[in-house]
Design a protein around this motif. Structure first.
Motif, PDB file in Angstrom:
ATOM      1  N   GLY B  42      37.728  49.479  46.531  1.00 55.61           N
ATOM      2  CA  GLY B  42      37.212  48.143  46.787  1.00 55.61           C
ATOM      3  C   GLY B  42      37.321  47.261  45.567  1.00 55.61           C
ATOM      4  O   GLY B  42      37.881  47.641  44.549  1.00 55.61           O
ATOM      5  N   LEU B  43      36.782  46.064  45.690  1.00 52.06           N
ATOM      6  CA  LEU B  43      36.829  45.098  44.596  1.00 52.06           C
ATOM      7  C   LEU B  43      35.642  45.290  43.669  1.00 52.06           C
ATOM      8  O   LEU B  43      34.511  45.436  44.126  1.00 52.06           O
ATOM      9  CB  LEU B  43      36.803  43.670  45.150  1.00 52.06           C
ATOM     10  N   ILE B  44      35.910  45.271  42.394  1.00 57.27           N
ATOM     11  CA  ILE B  44      34.848  45.376  41.388  1.00 57.27           C
ATOM     12  C   ILE B  44      34.630  43.993  40.791  1.00 57.27           C
ATOM     13  O   ILE B  44      35.577  43.363  40.295  1.00 57.27           O
ATOM     14  CB  ILE B  44      35.243  46.369  40.278  1.00 57.27           C
ATOM     15  N   PHE B  45      33.393  43.510  40.852  1.00 51.19           N
ATOM     16  CA  PHE B  45      33.073  42.198  40.314  1.00 51.19           C
ATOM     17  C   PHE B  45      33.196  42.216  38.794  1.00 51.19           C
ATOM     18  O   PHE B  45      32.655  43.087  38.115  1.00 51.19           O
ATOM     19  CB  PHE B  45      31.644  41.829  40.720  1.00 51.19           C
ATOM     20  N   LEU B  46      33.939  41.243  38.255  1.00 49.02           N
ATOM     21  CA  LEU B  46      34.086  41.130  36.810  1.00 49.02           C
ATOM     22  C   LEU B  46      33.154  40.042  36.274  1.00 49.02           C
ATOM     23  O   LEU B  46      32.316  40.290  35.428  1.00 49.02           O
ATOM     24  CB  LEU B  46      35.532  40.797  36.430  1.00 49.02           C
ATOM     25  N   MET B  47      33.354  38.818  36.750  1.00 48.76           N
ATOM     26  CA  MET B  47      32.500  37.726  36.309  1.00 48.76           C
ATOM     27  C   MET B  47      32.682  36.504  37.194  1.00 48.76           C
ATOM     28  O   MET B  47      33.646  36.406  37.953  1.00 48.76           O
ATOM     29  CB  MET B  47      32.779  37.367  34.848  1.00 48.76           C
ATOM     30  N   MET B  48      31.712  35.606  37.074  1.00 47.03           N
ATOM     31  CA  MET B  48      31.772  34.371  37.822  1.00 47.03           C
ATOM     32  C   MET B  48      31.600  33.197  36.866  1.00 47.03           C
ATOM     33  O   MET B  48      30.754  33.245  35.974  1.00 47.03           O
ATOM     34  CB  MET B  48      30.669  34.312  38.879  1.00 47.03           C
ATOM     35  N   LEU B  49      32.408  32.194  37.043  1.00 47.69           N
ATOM     36  CA  LEU B  49      32.334  30.981  36.244  1.00 47.69           C
ATOM     37  C   LEU B  49      31.846  29.867  37.145  1.00 47.69           C
ATOM     38  O   LEU B  49      32.354  29.698  38.257  1.00 47.69           O
ATOM     39  CB  LEU B  49      33.716  30.632  35.674  1.00 47.69           C
ATOM     40  N   GLN B  50      30.874  29.115  36.667  1.00 48.73           N
ATOM     41  CA  GLN B  50      30.248  28.120  37.547  1.00 48.73           C
ATOM     42  C   GLN B  50      30.401  26.688  37.093  1.00 48.73           C
ATOM     43  O   GLN B  50      30.008  25.783  37.827  1.00 48.73           O
ATOM     44  CB  GLN B  50      28.753  28.415  37.697  1.00 48.73           C
ATOM     45  N   LYS B  51      30.903  26.456  35.906  1.00 53.37           N
ATOM     46  CA  LYS B  51      31.034  25.059  35.491  1.00 53.37           C
ATOM     47  C   LYS B  51      32.211  24.886  34.542  1.00 53.37           C
ATOM     48  O   LYS B  51      32.628  25.821  33.846  1.00 53.37           O
ATOM     49  CB  LYS B  51      29.757  24.562  34.843  1.00 53.37           C
ATOM     50  N   GLY B  52      32.728  23.675  34.552  1.00 54.20           N
ATOM     51  CA  GLY B  52      33.879  23.377  33.723  1.00 54.20           C
ATOM     52  C   GLY B  52      33.618  23.699  32.268  1.00 54.20           C
ATOM     53  O   GLY B  52      32.554  23.386  31.750  1.00 54.20           O
ATOM     54  N   GLY B  53      34.611  24.302  31.633  1.00 52.92           N
ATOM     55  CA  GLY B  53      34.485  24.628  30.229  1.00 52.92           C
ATOM     56  C   GLY B  53      33.786  25.938  29.967  1.00 52.92           C
ATOM     57  O   GLY B  53      33.751  26.417  28.827  1.00 52.92           O
ATOM     58  N   GLU B  54      33.227  26.536  31.033  1.00 55.95           N
ATOM     59  CA  GLU B  54      32.496  27.781  30.833  1.00 55.95           C
ATOM     60  C   GLU B  54      33.448  28.901  30.434  1.00 55.95           C
ATOM     61  O   GLU B  54      34.566  28.997  30.924  1.00 55.95           O
ATOM     62  CB  GLU B  54      31.737  28.163  32.102  1.00 55.95           C
ATOM     63  N   GLU B  55      32.957  29.762  29.582  1.00 55.07           N
ATOM     64  CA  GLU B  55      33.728  30.925  29.151  1.00 55.07           C
ATOM     65  C   GLU B  55      32.781  32.110  29.128  1.00 55.07           C
ATOM     66  O   GLU B  55      31.670  32.025  28.611  1.00 55.07           O
ATOM     67  CB  GLU B  55      34.314  30.686  27.755  1.00 55.07           C
ATOM     68  N   LYS B  56      33.247  33.216  29.741  1.00 57.92           N
ATOM     69  CA  LYS B  56      32.431  34.436  29.745  1.00 57.92           C
ATOM     70  C   LYS B  56      33.276  35.610  29.297  1.00 57.92           C
ATOM     71  O   LYS B  56      34.480  35.643  29.541  1.00 57.92           O
ATOM     72  CB  LYS B  56      31.881  34.719  31.152  1.00 57.92           C
ATOM     73  N   SER B  57      32.629  36.566  28.681  1.00 59.82           N
ATOM     74  CA  SER B  57      33.335  37.755  28.209  1.00 59.82           C
ATOM     75  C   SER B  57      32.604  39.009  28.638  1.00 59.82           C
ATOM     76  O   SER B  57      31.371  39.025  28.722  1.00 59.82           O
ATOM     77  CB  SER B  57      33.438  37.743  26.682  1.00 59.82           C
ATOM     78  N   HIS B  58      33.380  40.019  28.935  1.00 57.93           N
ATOM     79  CA  HIS B  58      32.828  41.336  29.237  1.00 57.93           C
ATOM     80  C   HIS B  58      33.772  42.357  28.635  1.00 57.93           C
ATOM     81  O   HIS B  58      34.911  42.480  29.078  1.00 57.93           O
ATOM     82  CB  HIS B  58      32.706  41.552  30.742  1.00 57.93           C
ATOM     83  N   GLU B  59      33.267  43.042  27.629  1.00 67.23           N
ATOM     84  CA  GLU B  59      34.090  43.992  26.875  1.00 67.23           C
ATOM     85  C   GLU B  59      35.327  43.245  26.371  1.00 67.23           C
ATOM     86  O   GLU B  59      35.208  42.279  25.648  1.00 67.23           O
ATOM     87  CB  GLU B  59      34.401  45.211  27.741  1.00 67.23           C
ATOM     88  N   LYS B  60      36.501  43.624  26.746  1.00 67.91           N
ATOM     89  CA  LYS B  60      37.691  42.973  26.189  1.00 67.91           C
ATOM     90  C   LYS B  60      38.299  41.944  27.140  1.00 67.91           C
ATOM     91  O   LYS B  60      39.438  41.514  26.950  1.00 67.91           O
ATOM     92  CB  LYS B  60      38.735  44.033  25.840  1.00 67.91           C
ATOM     93  N   ILE B  61      37.541  41.559  28.149  1.00 62.72           N
ATOM     94  CA  ILE B  61      38.043  40.602  29.125  1.00 62.72           C
ATOM     95  C   ILE B  61      37.270  39.292  28.985  1.00 62.72           C
ATOM     96  O   ILE B  61      36.042  39.288  29.010  1.00 62.72           O
ATOM     97  CB  ILE B  61      37.899  41.141  30.565  1.00 62.72           C
ATOM     98  N   THR B  62      38.005  38.187  28.855  1.00 64.17           N
ATOM     99  CA  THR B  62      37.413  36.869  28.736  1.00 64.17           C
ATOM    100  C   THR B  62      37.982  35.968  29.819  1.00 64.17           C
ATOM    101  O   THR B  62      39.202  35.936  30.024  1.00 64.17           O
ATOM    102  CB  THR B  62      37.716  36.252  27.355  1.00 64.17           C
TER     103      THR B  62
END
Lengths: 115, 118
Positions: B42-62
């Motif tokens: 199945g699909l594994i959730f990585l991250m969600m971005l909700q607004k312009g310019g937002e940046e999120k990181s998880h381990e080595k994924i941005t």
């Protein structure tokens, strides 16, 4: 359980037979979704449940497809008189309340093969 | 036509290399989900971005969201074989700026297949 579970994981059936696919969402999640993933079509929405009601069934490909949800929990997707084009991976997802910004958590899927 | 277009469709890299996957919307893009899928799973959730310019990181994924470009990018630094899989972007109609009721009906890109050679 901690996540969304689906059964069976694999199903091989003969053309014309009926199949039932089961989804157990995360406990407490009111929204439940079924998607289908097939080669060439990508991931497509099938149906959305809020509680036991299905406000959006627009993605069901034909009247051979139906789904129900009982007790605000388990859902069953039924395909009658299966056709070869029904072969795909059927994925179930759930989210807390069904808002567009609620994260959907997916199950492992059921791989359906129609011979 | 696809509402969400991913590029590239497939990517083969050597372990340790950096890479970027893009997801471009044909409409407004207020937010986006990124998922990863391993073959047969199945699909594994990585991250969600909700607004312009937002940046999120998880381990080595941005992941970043550029609302003006109607695009999100997923960047993996120092890739490992464990990063291999299919990366999918998805969005609900509200996040795509469409009208009507929003209830999490996700539209997905066609996916990017990532292979990482040891």
């Amino acid at each position: 359980g901690a996540g969304v579970s689906q059964s069976p994981s694999n199903k091989v059936t003969e053309k014309g037979k009926d199949v039932e696919l089961r989804c157990d969402p995360i406990s407490g999640h009111t929204a439940l979704y079924w998607y289908r993933q097939s080669l060439g079509q990508g991931l497509e929405f099938l149906i959305y449940f809020q509680g036991n009601s299905a406000p959006d069934k627009s993605g069901l490909p034909s009247d051979r497809f139906s789904a129900e949800r009982t007790g605000g929990s388990v859902s069953t997707l039924t395909i009658q008189r299966t056709q070869q084009e029904d072969s795909a991976v059927y994925l179930c997802a759930s989210s807390f309340m069904g808002a567009g910004t609620d994260t959907q958590y997916f199950g492992p899927g059921t791989r359906l093969t129609v011979l | 036509s696809q509402e969400l277009e991913q590029s590239p469709q497939s990517l083969i890299v050597q372990e340790g290399k950096n890479l970027t996957i893009n997801c471009t919307s044909s409409k407004t893009l207020y937010g986006l989900y990124w998922y990863k899928q391993k073959y047969g799973e199945g699909l594994i959730f990585l991250m969600m971005l909700q607004k312009g310019g937002e940046e999120k990181s998880h381990e080595k994924i941005t992941a970043k969201l550029d609302e003006k470009k109607q695009q999100s990018s997923l960047h993996i630094t120092a890739s490992q074989p464990s990063h291999a899989g299919i990366y999918l972007c998805g969005a609900d109609r509200a996040l795509l700026g469409a009208g009507g009721t929003s209830y999490g009906k996700l539209t997905f890109g066609q996916g990017t297949i990532l292979t990482v050679h040891p």
